[in-house]
Design an enzyme around this catalytic site. Structure first.
Site, PDB file in Angstrom:
ATOM      1  CB  SER A  63      -0.851   6.494   7.674  1.00 20.28           C
ATOM      2  OG  SER A  63      -1.364   5.114   8.108  1.00 20.28           O
TER       3      SER A  63
ATOM      4  CD  GLN B 121       8.311  -0.384  12.202  1.00 22.72           C
ATOM      5  OE1 GLN B 121       7.318  -1.145  12.371  1.00 22.72           O
ATOM      6  NE2 GLN B 121       8.404   0.244  11.096  1.00 22.72           N
TER       7      GLN B 121
ATOM      8  CB  ALA C  12      -0.768  -0.090   1.182  1.00 21.56           C
ATOM      9  CG  LEU C  13       4.518   0.705  -1.650  1.00 22.84           C
ATOM     10  CD1 LEU C  13       5.796   0.251  -2.806  1.00 22.84           C
ATOM     11  CD2 LEU C  13       5.210   0.321  -0.231  1.00 22.84           C
TER      12      LEU C  13
ATOM     13  CG  ASP D 285       5.564   3.360  11.976  1.00 22.27           C
ATOM     14  OD1 ASP D 285       4.359   3.269  12.651  1.00 22.27           O
ATOM     15  OD2 ASP D 285       5.484   3.349  10.751  1.00 22.27           O
TER      16      ASP D 285
ATOM     17  CG  HIS E 174       5.869   3.426   1.664  1.00 19.78           C
ATOM     18  ND1 HIS E 174       4.313   3.523   1.749  1.00 19.78           N
ATOM     19  CD2 HIS E 174       6.158   2.743   2.764  1.00 19.78           C
ATOM     20  CE1 HIS E 174       3.816   2.758   2.843  1.00 19.78           C
ATOM     21  NE2 HIS E 174       5.057   2.103   3.444  1.00 19.78           N
TER      22      HIS E 174
HETATM   23  O1  PAF Z   1       6.503  -0.287   9.066  1.00 18.33           O
HETATM   24  C1  PAF Z   1       6.118  -1.198   8.348  1.00 18.33           C
HETATM   25  O2  PAF Z   1       5.509  -1.107   7.354  1.00 18.33           O
HETATM   26  C2  PAF Z   1       6.244  -2.592   9.132  1.00 18.33           C
HETATM   27  O3  PAF Z   1       6.247  -2.693  10.537  1.00 18.33           O
HETATM   28  C3  PAF Z   1       7.856  -3.094   8.721  1.00 18.33           C
HETATM   29  C4  PAF Z   1       8.793  -2.418   9.248  1.00 18.33           C
HETATM   30  C5  PAF Z   1       7.852  -3.216   7.054  1.00 18.33           C
HETATM   31  C6  PAF Z   1       7.791  -4.728   9.328  1.00 18.33           C
HETATM   32  O4  PAF Z   1       6.624  -5.515   8.847  1.00 18.33           O
END
Ligand code: PAF
Length: 278
Positions: A182, A150, A26-27, A147, A31
């Site tokens: 997002s 993350q 879903a870029l 994120d 991205h």
């Molecule tokens: O941020 C994301 O899209 C996901 O958490 C990742 C880092 C690709 C891991 O599946």
């Protein structure tokens, strides 16, 4: 551009940079910014690989996984338009052995913010990211600062497990009204989409306080909260609004070191996260 789904046999040649952009598809323009940064790091001779893998391990509910947008055709077009060299698109069956039984648990940074309401989420993220890094052996990997938790956890993972890769964080891309890009934005109804610009507005209003030399946590949180709730639709909920240390993600009583103001907002079942460095 080479699209592949079986794991390569050979390790990447360490003498030419190879940069991985891990995604779940879903870029969007966010991205694209990661991919452009990957190309800058890889250079013209280096290899940029995008992985597109909707990782079932990191979804805490089957319904969330079911509604996650899947747009592979468009994703491949976007990658090829940006000069991506390789796109890795395994299926869950190809990626995980049916009896896979090892996972990676982070025990500190993943206990706050999103970790409090998404049990198992960061375990799924750490497991898939380590596996992608081991499988594709990039010299660098790129993650978005939207994120932020993350990103901090992945930096810790790489540090604590000596993973030979350099991790880069890229600034959040935003819509003209400030909403962080997002894949989940696609699921907002028009009213909620319009309202969601208040999230970044709230973060900015709190960050502006920094100019006055203010250090107290409550002042930052109250300012942002006021902005978030004022005339908000009844379906809008604040899952968390936190002021934390940027590296440890532990709550900060005073802004005396690099801080992060982070929030998770829900519109009905749709959950949006955002943050700002203070
Ligand atoms: O941020 C994301 O899209 C996901 O958490 C990742 C880092 C690709 C891991 O599946």
């Amino acid at each position: 551009m080479l699209q592949f789904s079986a794991l390569p046999d050979l390790p990447t040649n360490p003498s030419s940079p190879s940069v991985l952009v891990p995604t779940m598809g879903a870029l969007h323009e966010g991205h694209s910014a990661l991919i452009r940064r990957a190309r800058e790091i890889a250079g013209r001779q280096g290899i940029v690989t995008v992985s597109i893998f909707l990782n079932p391990l990191q979804f805490d509910s089957a319904s969330d996984l079911a509604v996650y947008p899947r747009t592979l055709e468009a994703d491949l077009l976007l990658c090829s338009g940006l000069g991506v060299d390789k796109v890795y698109t395994p299926s869950p069956e190809e990626f995980y052995a049916p009896d896979h039984s090892i996972s990676i648990v982070e025990n500190s940074l993943s206990r706050t913010l999103c970790g409090t309401t998404r049990p198992g989420h960061f375990e799924g993220v750490c497991t898939v990211v380590l596996k992608l890094l081991n499988a594709l052996r990039p010299s660098a990997a790129i993650f978005g600062k939207k994120d932020y938790q993350q990103l901090a956890i992945i930096m810790r993972l790489v540090r604590d497990l000596c993973v030979p890769v350099e991790i880069y964080g890229v600034e959040t891309e935003r819509e003209p009204d400030g909403l962080a890009l997002s894949s989940r934005n696609l699921n907002l109804n028009p009213e909620h989409r319009k309202d969601a610009s208040r999230i970044y507005g709230a973060l900015l209003s709190a960050r502006d306080i920094r100019e006055t030399g203010e250090q107290r946590r409550e002042v930052y949180l109250q300012t942002a909260r006021k902005h978030l709730v004022e005339n908000a639709p009844s379906e809008m909920g604040i899952e968390y609004l936190e002021l934390v240390d940027r590296e440890t993600l532990a709550p900060l009583a005073k802004v005396t070191r690099p801080a992060l103001l982070a929030t998770a907002i829900t519109y009905d079942k749709i959950r949006l996260i955002d943050n700002i460095e203070i």
